[in-house]
Design an enzyme around this catalytic site. Sequence first.
Site, mmCIF file in Angstrom:
data_model
loop_
_atom_site.group_PDB
_atom_site.id
_atom_site.type_symbol
_atom_site.label_atom_id
_atom_site.label_comp_id
_atom_site.label_asym_id
_atom_site.label_seq_id
_atom_site.Cartn_x
_atom_site.Cartn_y
_atom_site.Cartn_z
ATOM 1 N N ARG A 104 0.846 -1.203 0.000
ATOM 2 C CA ARG A 104 0.000 0.000 0.000
ATOM 3 C C ARG A 104 0.881 1.254 0.000
ATOM 4 N NH1 ARG A 104 -4.000 -2.234 -1.453
ATOM 5 N NH2 ARG A 104 -6.089 -2.029 -0.626
ATOM 6 N N ARG B 106 -9.765 0.718 -3.801
ATOM 7 C CA ARG B 106 -8.631 0.394 -2.916
ATOM 8 C C ARG B 106 -8.788 1.162 -1.621
ATOM 9 N NH1 ARG B 106 -5.506 -3.778 -5.236
ATOM 10 N NH2 ARG B 106 -5.702 -3.521 -7.474
ATOM 11 N N LEU C 267 -7.324 3.087 1.653
ATOM 12 C CA LEU C 267 -6.143 3.938 1.854
ATOM 13 C C LEU C 267 -5.600 3.705 3.263
ATOM 14 C CD1 LEU C 267 -7.627 7.183 0.279
ATOM 15 C CD2 LEU C 267 -5.886 5.687 -0.743
ATOM 16 N N HIS D 37 -20.265 5.872 -0.554
ATOM 17 C CA HIS D 37 -20.458 4.435 -0.319
ATOM 18 C C HIS D 37 -21.903 4.054 -0.636
ATOM 19 C CE1 HIS D 37 -19.812 0.500 1.329
ATOM 20 N NE2 HIS D 37 -20.954 0.630 1.977
ATOM 21 N N GLY E 178 -10.269 3.246 8.992
ATOM 22 C CA GLY E 178 -10.996 1.992 8.803
ATOM 23 C C GLY E 178 -11.653 1.931 7.433
ATOM 24 N N GLU F 67 -26.800 8.872 -5.734
ATOM 25 C CA GLU F 67 -25.395 9.224 -5.492
ATOM 26 C C GLU F 67 -24.991 10.459 -6.291
ATOM 27 O OE1 GLU F 67 -22.429 6.102 -5.799
ATOM 28 O OE2 GLU F 67 -23.917 4.580 -5.332
#
Length: 268
Positions: free
Chosen positions: A110, A136, A138, A159, A193, A224
């Site tokens: 990462r 991905r 972070l 999300h 998280g 969205e």
Amino acid sequence: MKHAIRIAALISGSGTNLQAVIDACAAGRIDGDVVCVGTDNPNASGLERARRHGIPTFVVDYAAVIRRFREDPRSTAVPPDFDPPEIAARQNLLPPGTDAARVKFFLTTRAVAEADLLSALTAHRFDLLILAGFMRTLSPYFIDRVNSDPMRPRIMNIHPALLPAFPGTDGYADTFAYGCKVGGCTVHFVDYGEDSGPIIGQRAFAIQPEDTLEAVRKRGLAIEWALYPACIQLFAQKRLELERRCSQSGRDRWVVTIKPAAEDLKGA
Ligand code: GRF
């Protein structure tokens, strides 16, 4: 005169949220401009959307970084300022008890990819980084270098579920499979998280008995496209603040409070 914020975006796929943000900037619904678009996926079709609008793009190929490191770790230049135990102590992506070698592999690959992301992004002097279908997570290595002032977070994510329900990669599928009667989407700041950071905005919609997963996805995405620009505009207007809040369980959390618009304060 209104200050236009510089927005950087990361995508992995089709970039329909990116498109909504570009359009909202053009229409004056966001006081800002998208100044660069990056991806972990060289084949992300959303890159074409950026190019069509003359927005610079870049690729950090995470899969190639992981492959190279797996085959020959010594051929990979690890960032000199990467401190594995320190990042491991702060990360909240892998659960406690995860095999130490796995944690080290994950955080090192990462950090290698994120160092490339950081150098590509900082060249564009962005005010806000938006994740728009970026698949991905972070790590603290990246997050702390962007959020140099922890009270002024500047990485947002959208999300496809009403967090804190259904974090993870496919919120609509999880919502549908659970039999929920309401679905929705959430915009939040990114913390250490997975999909766990302070919530900025949410919108919900009813799920009818005859709905298929595809219908839920379609309805959710359309919501969205309205929610993300609205939350970005709150950031541009400097109306988002962090506040410490205590819950019944005694566990404190950082939450976002939204300040009233300047117009609302006139004559108050
Ligand atoms: C969206 O549902 C977004 O919430 C999720 O990825 C999906 C794809 O978005 N994170 P896009 O079409 O690439 O913007």
